[in-house]
Write a protein that holds these residues in place. Structure first.
Motif, PDB file in Angstrom:
ATOM      1  N   ASP A 158       3.936  -3.401 -14.604  1.00 56.18           N
ATOM      2  CA  ASP A 158       5.059  -4.656 -14.778  1.00 56.18           C
ATOM      3  C   ASP A 158       6.240  -3.658 -15.256  1.00 56.18           C
ATOM      4  N   THR A 159       6.995  -3.829 -14.414  1.00 58.11           N
ATOM      5  CA  THR A 159       8.540  -2.958 -14.362  1.00 58.11           C
ATOM      6  C   THR A 159       9.021  -3.127 -15.671  1.00 58.11           C
TER       7      THR A 159
ATOM      8  N   GLU B 173      10.458   2.431 -18.168  1.00 60.36           N
ATOM      9  CA  GLU B 173      11.888   2.800 -18.035  1.00 60.36           C
ATOM     10  C   GLU B 173      12.379   3.357 -16.709  1.00 60.36           C
ATOM     11  N   GLY B 174      13.635   3.015 -16.503  1.00 61.24           N
ATOM     12  CA  GLY B 174      14.155   3.744 -15.156  1.00 61.24           C
ATOM     13  C   GLY B 174      14.346   2.788 -14.082  1.00 61.24           C
ATOM     14  N   GLY B 175      13.661   2.933 -13.138  1.00 61.57           N
ATOM     15  CA  GLY B 175      13.651   2.007 -11.914  1.00 61.57           C
ATOM     16  C   GLY B 175      14.767   2.472 -10.876  1.00 61.57           C
TER      17      GLY B 175
ATOM     18  N   HIS C 293       9.659   5.891 -15.563  1.00 65.68           N
ATOM     19  CA  HIS C 293       8.930   6.727 -16.501  1.00 65.68           C
ATOM     20  C   HIS C 293       7.793   5.791 -16.990  1.00 65.68           C
ATOM     21  N   ILE C 294       6.651   5.945 -17.174  1.00 68.05           N
ATOM     22  CA  ILE C 294       5.587   5.090 -17.618  1.00 68.05           C
ATOM     23  C   ILE C 294       5.120   5.844 -18.618  1.00 68.05           C
ATOM     24  N   SER C 295       5.035   5.407 -20.012  1.00 65.23           N
ATOM     25  CA  SER C 295       4.447   5.894 -21.305  1.00 65.23           C
ATOM     26  C   SER C 295       3.020   6.006 -21.080  1.00 65.23           C
ATOM     27  N   PRO C 296       2.241   6.647 -21.858  1.00 65.50           N
ATOM     28  CA  PRO C 296       0.975   6.757 -22.011  1.00 65.50           C
ATOM     29  C   PRO C 296       0.100   5.383 -22.115  1.00 65.50           C
TER      30      PRO C 296
ATOM     31  N   GLY D 101     -10.966   2.512  -3.374  1.00 69.96           N
ATOM     32  CA  GLY D 101      -9.994   3.981  -3.595  1.00 69.96           C
ATOM     33  C   GLY D 101      -9.828   4.057  -5.111  1.00 69.96           C
ATOM     34  N   VAL D 102      -9.681   5.264  -5.289  1.00 67.35           N
ATOM     35  CA  VAL D 102      -9.382   5.766  -6.602  1.00 67.35           C
ATOM     36  C   VAL D 102      -7.875   6.207  -6.832  1.00 67.35           C
ATOM     37  N   ILE D 103      -7.206   5.664  -7.958  1.00 68.22           N
ATOM     38  CA  ILE D 103      -5.676   5.807  -8.184  1.00 68.22           C
ATOM     39  C   ILE D 103      -5.534   6.732  -9.358  1.00 68.22           C
ATOM     40  N   GLU D 104      -5.013   7.987  -9.177  1.00 72.54           N
ATOM     41  CA  GLU D 104      -4.687   9.029 -10.316  1.00 72.54           C
ATOM     42  C   GLU D 104      -3.351   8.983 -10.445  1.00 72.54           C
ATOM     43  N   TRP D 105      -3.009   8.486 -11.668  1.00 67.94           N
ATOM     44  CA  TRP D 105      -1.360   8.753 -12.216  1.00 67.94           C
ATOM     45  C   TRP D 105      -1.310  10.023 -12.266  1.00 67.94           C
ATOM     46  N   ILE D 106      -0.252  10.743 -12.145  1.00 66.65           N
ATOM     47  CA  ILE D 106       0.085  12.141 -12.188  1.00 66.65           C
ATOM     48  C   ILE D 106       1.740  12.391 -12.677  1.00 66.65           C
ATOM     49  N   ASN D 107       1.965  13.269 -13.133  1.00 70.06           N
ATOM     50  CA  ASN D 107       3.348  13.698 -13.508  1.00 70.06           C
ATOM     51  C   ASN D 107       4.081  14.099 -12.042  1.00 70.06           C
TER      52      ASN D 107
END
Length: 122
Positions: A9-10, A14-16, A45-48, A70-76
């Protein structure tokens, strides 16, 4: 585990900022003309807390109608340089500056640390 359909949910991020537009022609065998693909690359920017509610799986539909998980891995974003991302934006993305909201947050955190140091006038 989070639901496979939980997208970003954008309004919670933050950002975009639109960073790049990748204009690409894909070649294919046969007589059909190569399709043109436009990839719009945005950065948020996605907060924890927000990351904790995002999908951890995606379902890819197979020709027989079944689904492959499929596995989604959220990374920096700084870790994207070596990933097989399509289009190949990993190296450029990993070298980009932090979003303005993160730069401001870091400056504020550094200022607060200086103010809390012994002998500070603040």
């Amino acid at each position: 585990m989070n639901s496979p359909s939980t997208g970003l949910d954008t309004a919670l991020a933050e950002g975009g900022d639109l960073l790049w537009v990748v204009d690409q022609r894909v070649t294919r065998p046969g007589p059909t003309p190569p399709p043109r693909k436009l990839h719009l690359i945005y950065r948020f920017h996605i907060s924890p807390d927000v990351c904790a509610i995002l999908a951890e799986q995606e379902l890819d539909e197979l020709p027989d109608g079944s689904h492959e998980v499929g596995v989604i891995e959220w990374i920096n974003y700084r870790k994207t340089a070596e990933l097989p991302i399509f289009p190949s934006i990993g190296p450029a993305l990993s070298r980009s500056h932090p979003p303005p909201c993160r730069r401001q947050q870091r400056r504020t955190e550094r200022r607060h640390r200086r103010e809390l140091q012994p002998g500070s006038d603040h």
